[in-house]
Enzyme design. Structure first.
Site, PDB file in Angstrom:
ATOM      1  N   ARG A  91       0.854  -1.194   0.000  1.00 21.01           N
ATOM      2  CA  ARG A  91       0.000   0.000   0.000  1.00 21.01           C
ATOM      3  C   ARG A  91       0.880   1.230   0.000  1.00 21.01           C
ATOM      4  O   ARG A  91       1.632   1.449   0.944  1.00 21.01           O
ATOM      5  CB  ARG A  91      -0.912  -0.023   1.232  1.00 21.01           C
ATOM      6  CG  ARG A  91      -1.747   1.228   1.414  1.00 21.01           C
ATOM      7  CD  ARG A  91      -2.664   1.130   2.622  1.00 21.01           C
ATOM      8  NE  ARG A  91      -3.456   2.340   2.774  1.00 21.01           N
ATOM      9  CZ  ARG A  91      -3.332   3.200   3.797  1.00 21.01           C
ATOM     10  NH1 ARG A  91      -2.457   2.951   4.768  1.00 21.01           N
ATOM     11  NH2 ARG A  91      -4.066   4.290   3.858  1.00 21.01           N
ATOM     12  N   HIS A 135      -2.883  10.910   0.677  1.00 22.56           N
ATOM     13  CA  HIS A 135      -2.344  10.706   2.032  1.00 22.56           C
ATOM     14  C   HIS A 135      -1.742  12.033   2.479  1.00 22.56           C
ATOM     15  O   HIS A 135      -0.576  12.124   2.843  1.00 22.56           O
ATOM     16  CB  HIS A 135      -1.305   9.580   2.057  1.00 22.56           C
ATOM     17  CG  HIS A 135      -1.120   8.961   3.411  1.00 22.56           C
ATOM     18  ND1 HIS A 135      -1.258   7.615   3.677  1.00 22.56           N
ATOM     19  CD2 HIS A 135      -0.805   9.538   4.590  1.00 22.56           C
ATOM     20  CE1 HIS A 135      -1.022   7.388   4.960  1.00 22.56           C
ATOM     21  NE2 HIS A 135      -0.746   8.528   5.539  1.00 22.56           N
ATOM     22  N   GLU A 180      -7.485   8.487   6.059  1.00 22.73           N
ATOM     23  CA  GLU A 180      -7.757   9.179   7.315  1.00 22.73           C
ATOM     24  C   GLU A 180      -8.223  10.618   7.141  1.00 22.73           C
ATOM     25  O   GLU A 180      -7.570  11.584   7.577  1.00 22.73           O
ATOM     26  CB  GLU A 180      -6.511   9.143   8.210  1.00 22.73           C
ATOM     27  CG  GLU A 180      -6.056   7.746   8.522  1.00 22.73           C
ATOM     28  CD  GLU A 180      -5.051   7.702   9.641  1.00 22.73           C
ATOM     29  OE1 GLU A 180      -4.641   8.751  10.150  1.00 22.73           O
ATOM     30  OE2 GLU A 180      -4.672   6.589  10.033  1.00 22.73           O
ATOM     31  N   ASN A 309      -7.614   1.839   9.937  1.00 27.90           N
ATOM     32  CA  ASN A 309      -6.309   2.000  10.585  1.00 27.90           C
ATOM     33  C   ASN A 309      -6.529   2.005  12.093  1.00 27.90           C
ATOM     34  O   ASN A 309      -7.408   2.731  12.583  1.00 27.90           O
ATOM     35  CB  ASN A 309      -5.656   3.329  10.175  1.00 27.90           C
ATOM     36  CG  ASN A 309      -5.249   3.350   8.719  1.00 27.90           C
ATOM     37  OD1 ASN A 309      -5.329   2.336   8.016  1.00 27.90           O
ATOM     38  ND2 ASN A 309      -4.806   4.512   8.246  1.00 27.90           N
ATOM     39  N   TYR A 311      -4.359   1.840  16.002  1.00 27.18           N
ATOM     40  CA  TYR A 311      -3.108   1.808  16.756  1.00 27.18           C
ATOM     41  C   TYR A 311      -3.327   1.592  18.238  1.00 27.18           C
ATOM     42  O   TYR A 311      -2.569   0.896  18.901  1.00 27.18           O
ATOM     43  CB  TYR A 311      -2.317   3.099  16.520  1.00 27.18           C
ATOM     44  CG  TYR A 311      -1.799   3.192  15.109  1.00 27.18           C
ATOM     45  CD1 TYR A 311      -2.550   3.793  14.098  1.00 27.18           C
ATOM     46  CD2 TYR A 311      -0.582   2.616  14.773  1.00 27.18           C
ATOM     47  CE1 TYR A 311      -2.084   3.844  12.793  1.00 27.18           C
ATOM     48  CE2 TYR A 311      -0.109   2.659  13.471  1.00 27.18           C
ATOM     49  CZ  TYR A 311      -0.871   3.283  12.490  1.00 27.18           C
ATOM     50  OH  TYR A 311      -0.421   3.323  11.198  1.00 27.18           O
ATOM     51  N   GLU A 385      -3.716  -0.150   8.165  1.00 23.21           N
ATOM     52  CA  GLU A 385      -2.548   0.238   8.973  1.00 23.21           C
ATOM     53  C   GLU A 385      -2.670  -0.297  10.386  1.00 23.21           C
ATOM     54  O   GLU A 385      -3.736  -0.161  10.998  1.00 23.21           O
ATOM     55  CB  GLU A 385      -2.401   1.762   9.086  1.00 23.21           C
ATOM     56  CG  GLU A 385      -1.868   2.450   7.879  1.00 23.21           C
ATOM     57  CD  GLU A 385      -1.760   3.948   8.083  1.00 23.21           C
ATOM     58  OE1 GLU A 385      -1.570   4.398   9.224  1.00 23.21           O
ATOM     59  OE2 GLU A 385      -1.911   4.681   7.094  1.00 23.21           O
TER      60      GLU A 385
HETATM   61  C1  GCO Z   1      -1.763   7.769  10.279  1.00 22.45           C
HETATM   62  C2  GCO Z   1      -1.089   7.854   9.023  1.00 22.45           C
HETATM   63  C3  GCO Z   1       0.350   7.421   9.013  1.00 22.45           C
HETATM   64  C4  GCO Z   1       1.092   7.571  10.340  1.00 22.45           C
HETATM   65  C5  GCO Z   1       0.901   6.344  11.203  1.00 22.45           C
HETATM   66  C6  GCO Z   1       1.585   6.526  12.556  1.00 22.45           C
HETATM   67  O1  GCO Z   1      -2.468   6.782  10.464  1.00 22.45           O
HETATM   68  O2  GCO Z   1      -1.637   8.711  11.055  1.00 22.45           O
HETATM   69  O3  GCO Z   1      -1.781   7.094   8.056  1.00 22.45           O
HETATM   70  O4  GCO Z   1       0.861   8.302   8.059  1.00 22.45           O
HETATM   71  O5  GCO Z   1       2.463   7.731  10.101  1.00 22.45           O
HETATM   72  O6  GCO Z   1      -0.438   6.143  11.460  1.00 22.45           O
HETATM   73  O7  GCO Z   1       1.059   7.648  13.199  1.00 22.45           O
END
Ligand code: GCO
Length: 486
Positions: A91, A135, A180, A309, A311, A385
């Site tokens: 990607r 992006h 995003e 995405n 985290y 992500e």
């Molecule tokens: C996001 C972006 C990425 C970041 C990654 C870490 O999700 O913020 O897609 O460009 O670098 O997530 O923060």
């Protein structure tokens, strides 16, 4: 996107080897401004991130994307690394100011050539190209004309989408319009911790709508130009919002944050309307008259999958004294990215943190996937992500040992498997990121890559997690905890 029938069964034992269904797609992800460099080469013009990063005080250590990972010149080497990882897909994002300088007018042949050669190289190695159109590198000229808060930008994006589809659509089968939009709108125009660094809550809502509109217009352009079998999606950084307590105030705080983090996009993109509570929660800022008749019909386009995405979870509580916002994980600012966030305090999940200070809680990914599967059962999901930054170093042996990242990945992939076992139609997983890269306001201080980049020499050093992930991608199986790949 390869199909994978959801599997059913018991939640996996996180200490045992876990096998994913045949056809599950394994990949890695990057983004143009974060890795390419060559900021003024071959006709590329400035994006809002070029201007923002060159503005003193905006990015840690004054870092910019001028050189980054020099991927624009080293892409062949990076394709070799991808092949070594054994991933089925890659990607990447296309830099708008590289292929359509100034954001309007004809294509720039040299810019198109770069992505055309990249795509050919991926296909030669049997790696599926997955192209993200946006992006975050909006051509600065369009920002000078008003940026995402003005409607015209959406139409410019649709024109750009058509240019890229005409150039790559014969070989790229999988497309994402936006990465995003929440960050573009609320960090770019609300808190200002992202480019273009503006801080007007009403503008951030206008930006959100025009990004939604841009997505819808672009999908129509793509569908009109791409082969029937092409797959089109959008990628959202959906927040898994949890109230810290069970008081009505905490629960309402979670509803308000879920509204402006998630449903302000999910509503129009997938349901064809902005949720009433989001309109009500933001009525003090705008009457939403920038939403024109017919807009929501344009925005709601059939999609082949939803990119998600994830985290870290988002924990919130309510404090009537309007206490200082805690850490929402999106960077500190005197201005909030939350237009309906009055009195909301953000908390990080307890326990171990990544180098970003983000709490580590893989169950947040499970909960998010189950929610999406429940609310949109006919829409496949791809994790576009997931990954973590840690303070990686090259050891005396010349290797980069990153056990925390392996543990993070294993924990989150175990939850992906649990979601599959619960019947969620998850089709693939993309590790963020292939390479250490420019982490926006944090510059090069945060390393998310499976591959370490020595920015002095541009040497790439695969980390232990790269070898671990390569084994997962090649076998479709998570090794037992503690197993180190050969
Ligand atoms: C996001 C972006 C990425 C970041 C990654 C870490 O999700 O913020 O897609 O460009 O670098 O997530 O923060």
């Amino acid at each position: 996107m390869a199909t994978s029938a959801p599997i059913t069964g018991q939640a996996p034992d996180p200490t045992r080897a876990i096998s994913f269904p045949p056809g599950f797609l394994w990949g890695t992800a990057t983004a143009s401004y974060q890795i390419e460099g060559a900021a003024r080469e071959d006709g590329r013009t400035a994006s809002i991130w070029d201007v923002y990063s060159h503005t003193p005080g905006r990015v840690l250590n004054g870092d910019t994307g001028d050189v980054a990972d020099d991927h624009y010149h080293r892409w062949r080497e990076d394709l070799g690394i991808l092949a070594d990882l054994g991933v089925g897909a890659y990607r990447f994002s296309v830099a708008w100011p590289r292929v359509q300088p100034t954001g309007s007018g004809p294509a720039n042949a040299k810019g198109i050539d770069f992505y055309s050669r990249l795509v050919d190289g991926l296909l030669e190695k049997g790696i599926q190209p997955v192209a993200t159109l946006y992006h975050w590198d909006l051509p600065q000229e369009l920002e000078d004309a008003g940026g995402w808060p003005v409607r015209e930008t959406a139409y410019r994006f649709a024109e750009y989408a058509g240019i890229v589809a005409d150039a790559l659509g014969d070989r790229v089968r999988t497309w994402t319009t936006l990465n995003e939009p929440w960050c573009s709108a609320f960090l770019g125009y609300g808190s200002g911790v992202h480019a273009p660094g503006r801080t007007d809550a009403a503008d951030s809502l206008r930006a959100a709508h025009h990004l939604n509109l841009a997505h819808g217009l672009a999908v129509r352009e793509l569908r009109g130009r791409l082969p029937q079998e092409a797959q089109v999606s959008v990628t959202l950084n959906l927040h898994q919002v949890r109230p810290v307590g069970d008081s009505p105030q905490d629960v309402d705080a979670a509803r308000r944050i879920d509204g402006t983090a998630n449903r302000v996009f999910l509503g129009p993109l997938l349901d064809g309307a902005y949720p009433d509570d989001v309109l009500a929660d933001t009525a003090h800022l705008t009457d939403w008259s920038f939403v024109k008749d017919g807009d929501t019909e344009i925005i709601r386009q059939p999609l082949d999958f939803l990119g998600v995405n994830y985290y870290s979870p988002t924990l919130v509580s309510y404090n009537k004294d309007g206490a200082e916002q805690g850490s929402d994980g999106h960077g500190a600012s005197a201005h909030s990215p939350w237009p309906a966030g009055d009195g909301v305090v953000f908390h990080q999940a307890p326990g171990p943190k990544t180098a970003m200070g983000w709490g580590i809680d893989p169950t947040g990914l499970y909960d998010l996937l189950v929610r999406v599967g429940r609310e949109y059962p006919d829409l496949p999901v791809v994790i576009t992500e997931n990954g973590a930054a840690f303070d990686d170093r090259i050891g005396a042996d010349g290797l980069v040992d990153d056990p925390e990242r392996i543990a993070y990945l294993r924990g989150h992939l175990s939850e992906v498997h649990r979601a599959l076992a619960s019947g969620v139609d998850v089709r693939g997983y993309f590790l963020w990121s292939l390479l250490d890269n420019f982490e926006w306001g944090y510059g090069y201080s945060k390393r998310f890559g499976a591959v370490y980049v020595d920015y002095e020499t541009q040497r790439r050093v695969p980390k232990a997690s790269a070898r671990w992930y390569a084994q997962v991608a090649k076998t479709g199986t998570l090794p037992e905890a503690g197993d180190s790949p050969s």
